[in-house]
Design a protein around this motif. Sequence first.
Motif, PDB file in Angstrom:
ATOM      1  N   ARG B  36       1.393  -1.212   0.155  1.00 22.11           N
ATOM      2  CA  ARG B  36       0.072   0.650   0.364  1.00 22.11           C
ATOM      3  C   ARG B  36       0.660   1.267   0.050  1.00 22.11           C
ATOM      4  O   ARG B  36       0.786   2.250  -1.141  1.00 22.11           O
ATOM      5  N   MET B  40       0.908   3.764  -2.899  1.00 21.69           N
ATOM      6  CA  MET B  40       0.606   5.011  -2.770  1.00 21.69           C
ATOM      7  C   MET B  40       2.365   6.354  -3.451  1.00 21.69           C
ATOM      8  O   MET B  40       1.819   7.255  -4.033  1.00 21.69           O
ATOM      9  N   ASN B  45      -1.956   0.788  -9.630  1.00 23.54           N
ATOM     10  CA  ASN B  45      -2.464   0.506  -8.174  1.00 23.54           C
ATOM     11  C   ASN B  45      -1.993  -0.920  -7.602  1.00 23.54           C
ATOM     12  O   ASN B  45      -1.354  -1.259  -8.432  1.00 23.54           O
ATOM     13  N   ASN B  47      -2.126  -3.608  -6.918  1.00 26.79           N
ATOM     14  CA  ASN B  47      -2.282  -4.463  -7.739  1.00 26.79           C
ATOM     15  C   ASN B  47      -0.341  -5.067  -8.367  1.00 26.79           C
ATOM     16  O   ASN B  47      -0.249  -6.092  -8.466  1.00 26.79           O
TER      17      ASN B  47
ATOM     18  N   ASN C  46     -10.407  -4.121  -7.509  1.00 29.14           N
ATOM     19  CA  ASN C  46      -9.759  -4.006  -8.462  1.00 29.14           C
ATOM     20  C   ASN C  46      -9.897  -2.785  -8.264  1.00 29.14           C
ATOM     21  O   ASN C  46     -11.020  -1.582  -7.654  1.00 29.14           O
ATOM     22  N   ILE C  47      -8.933  -1.573  -8.738  1.00 30.86           N
ATOM     23  CA  ILE C  47      -9.880  -0.479  -9.715  1.00 30.86           C
ATOM     24  C   ILE C  47      -9.629  -0.578 -11.408  1.00 30.86           C
ATOM     25  O   ILE C  47      -8.613  -0.600 -12.077  1.00 30.86           O
ATOM     26  N   ARG C 184      -4.123  10.605  -6.986  1.00 32.94           N
ATOM     27  CA  ARG C 184      -4.051   9.147  -6.899  1.00 32.94           C
ATOM     28  C   ARG C 184      -3.617   8.621  -6.126  1.00 32.94           C
ATOM     29  O   ARG C 184      -3.635   6.902  -6.011  1.00 32.94           O
ATOM     30  N   GLN C 185      -2.761   9.396  -5.242  1.00 35.42           N
ATOM     31  CA  GLN C 185      -1.321   8.841  -3.647  1.00 35.42           C
ATOM     32  C   GLN C 185      -2.841   7.938  -2.724  1.00 35.42           C
ATOM     33  O   GLN C 185      -3.271   6.943  -2.555  1.00 35.42           O
ATOM     34  N   ALA C 188      -4.426   4.982  -3.945  1.00 33.28           N
ATOM     35  CA  ALA C 188      -3.559   3.927  -4.183  1.00 33.28           C
ATOM     36  C   ALA C 188      -3.548   3.306  -2.963  1.00 33.28           C
ATOM     37  O   ALA C 188      -3.936   1.965  -2.546  1.00 33.28           O
ATOM     38  N   SER C 189      -3.995   4.564  -1.392  1.00 29.16           N
ATOM     39  CA  SER C 189      -3.965   4.040   0.133  1.00 29.16           C
ATOM     40  C   SER C 189      -4.604   3.560   0.060  1.00 29.16           C
ATOM     41  O   SER C 189      -4.957   2.931   1.612  1.00 29.16           O
ATOM     42  N   MET C 191      -7.137   1.596  -1.573  1.00 26.92           N
ATOM     43  CA  MET C 191      -7.037   0.438  -1.684  1.00 26.92           C
ATOM     44  C   MET C 191      -7.188  -0.628  -0.995  1.00 26.92           C
ATOM     45  O   MET C 191      -6.643  -0.634  -0.173  1.00 26.92           O
ATOM     46  N   THR C 192      -8.542  -1.833  -0.946  1.00 27.25           N
ATOM     47  CA  THR C 192      -7.688  -2.575   0.137  1.00 27.25           C
ATOM     48  C   THR C 192      -8.512  -4.107  -0.828  1.00 27.25           C
ATOM     49  O   THR C 192      -9.164  -3.963  -2.057  1.00 27.25           O
ATOM     50  N   ASN C 209      -1.603   4.398 -14.954  1.00 24.38           N
ATOM     51  CA  ASN C 209      -1.456   3.561 -14.107  1.00 24.38           C
ATOM     52  C   ASN C 209      -1.878   2.847 -12.631  1.00 24.38           C
ATOM     53  O   ASN C 209      -1.278   2.096 -11.660  1.00 24.38           O
ATOM     54  N   LEU C 210      -2.702   3.992 -12.491  1.00 24.42           N
ATOM     55  CA  LEU C 210      -4.174   3.127 -11.504  1.00 24.42           C
ATOM     56  C   LEU C 210      -5.056   2.191 -11.078  1.00 24.42           C
ATOM     57  O   LEU C 210      -5.351   1.856 -10.818  1.00 24.42           O
ATOM     58  N   ILE C 211      -5.723   2.473 -12.438  1.00 24.18           N
ATOM     59  CA  ILE C 211      -6.837   1.753 -13.511  1.00 24.18           C
ATOM     60  C   ILE C 211      -6.320   0.875 -14.361  1.00 24.18           C
ATOM     61  O   ILE C 211      -5.455   0.998 -14.862  1.00 24.18           O
TER      62      ILE C 211
END
Lengths: 263, 128, 295
Positions: B36, B40, B45, B47, C46-47, C184-185, C188-189, C191-192, C209-211
């Motif tokens: 995580r 961040m 992502n 994943n 998932n995102i 984005r940060q 990302a943080s 997300m579980t 890079n996030l989705i």
Amino acid sequence: MNRFSALVKREVKTSQKDLFTYGLVIVLVMFASETLQSVFARYAGVPFPAESYNEMFPSFLLLGGFIISSLMFSEDMFGKNTQHDWLMLPATNLEKFLSKALLMIVAYPIVLVVLFFLISVVTEPIQLIIFGNPMAMFNPFRDGDFGFLLAQYWVWTSVFLLGGTYFRKAHFIKTVLAVGVITLALGALGLLFSRIVFAIKFGASMPVSDAMFYLSPVNLSRALSPLKVFSVIAQIFYYAVLPIFCLVTAFFRVEEVQATDAV
Amino acid sequence: MQFNTHSPIYMQIAEYIHDLILSNVWEDGQRIPSVRDMAMELEVNPNTVIRTYSLLQEEGTLENQRGIGYFTAKDARTLVLQKRREHFLKRELPSLFETMERLGLTMKDLQQYADNKEKDDEIEPQEE
Amino acid sequence: MEQAMQENALAVQDGQEVVVHMQNIGFSYAQNHLFNHLDLEIRRGNIYGLLGKNGAGKTTLLKILSGQLFIEEGETKVLEENPQKRTPSLLSEIFYLPEEFPLPKMKASEYLAMRSPFYPKFDHEKFNQYCSEFDIDLNQRLDQMSLGQKKKVLLSFGLATNTALLILDEPTNGLDIPSKRQFRQTVASAMTEQRTFIISTHQVRDMENLIDPIIILHDGKVIFNDTVESVNEKYVLSLTTEQPKADEGMYTEKVLGGWMVLSERTDDREGKPLDLETLFNVIVEQSKGSAGGVK
């Protein structure tokens, strides 16, 4: 229950500014009317009316209540950008509906009575000191028709709540127009009905002058006595069936409401 | 960290971690940021980070201690160094020689460059 | 390719619980058919990025699966429930951040007190943390905030609700450059494995890079729903200086200094992976050429 009280709090919280303004208007109107009447009583010799609160109360209860009722669902159900907040609020449709309906049906009359009483508590002593007018507190039970007034409010606020959920825009005006149209239609039907009833009773070709004779008070009550049953039925219909029908239909509207447009 | 478009992101993150280990920012056997926190920091992502971490775990650079978190391997630096050297010799060196041949440069020129660089470094040892 | 990709997706995502299941969806506005036999499956943890041209129906799709719009045909199941019923148990597991919204005339802290009781899993500590990361003053009035600030309040609120499903409609619209980074940060943080994000966007670069996985909505259907990697494993982009022949490659695009050619990945062929913009263009382009998707 927790959710329901959160819903009620949300209703009050989101409209507190408008409610405050409305309350202030009532206070100012009442105070001004009291003062004017006192001035007239003192300098123009017009006898001081003791029942000004009781005269003003119905108009605020009915007119104000109906307008607020018809606006109650406006933003939350039909506001393009505001509806998602209500629709996505985690509570049942019934809770959402009741939080608004009960506020109007139960809370509004109570709050209004309290407000009127408080206004009179503050205003009357001032009037007494300045103009020497007798104290006349607001007493909703004074005239004995308070129950009748509340019953009218219950019936018609239900109608306006339905109007508020049924029409997407101009809820109040459209409800008034719709009620007018329906009343006219019912009146026409009633006329037709009575024409048929009278025609059966007296023959279709009876001259109007003879009909007038039969319509004299003595004859009328005798002629209408079989219709007593209808009168009871009509009252049940008016005070119970009509408002409950309106509320149930309004609830179904709440259940069916969808986002206005998206893409 | 700036990502480029030349290779998949999880590969780029793997290389970034290799760099951290090579430059001793991450020492051998050290605990490293969680998935995580890494996601961040890199704005990616989570994943993707999981994918990178499991890739590095497979090659032996990282170790996962269940319930605690990820650590660099005891011999992480040696491993990465070996991997990088191998990559250089197998991939980068051949293309270097190819370019030299095309430009008519010989090993002599290379030696001369190395000598000059040594001299420069003596004057300005800090510069890298 | 389509079938291969689906198989691959199953292999990658197997074991992840399906949180959204849409089947054979039909939907129209008045006479205007928007969705026809649309299918969609979304898995937990998932995102997702929801991409589509203007008017493709991204917001409509999000409103359908959050129960704000009712479908005419087909079946939608979100967390095993029919979203149209709008039950509190489901609604307390969905947070929806719309593209545009007014907020009530009150302080952010008052909004929090009013709204948070509806979410049993609300985390006040996290809310304060997100707000401080976004530099939000909780004593400021919401109606005096800019769209970006309001979005940050609502996003902080949404992340703190701990709902299983977070639906963000164009979340980076109206955010300034540092806020996009913070966005984005924070996502990302936050997300579980238990959560699922569905982010619709035009601004692919904001979230490159996030989705992942990517859902592409086009012509009333979901024409792509897979990870970027699954495409990169099989296909590769390469730059050539000569104009490619018409039959060469599956997709070509004129770029600065030559042509980008998409072709099947072979071991000896060096190339770069697809960026989201190219991926989107390739998929949409191919779906036009052959009705069956990328061939």
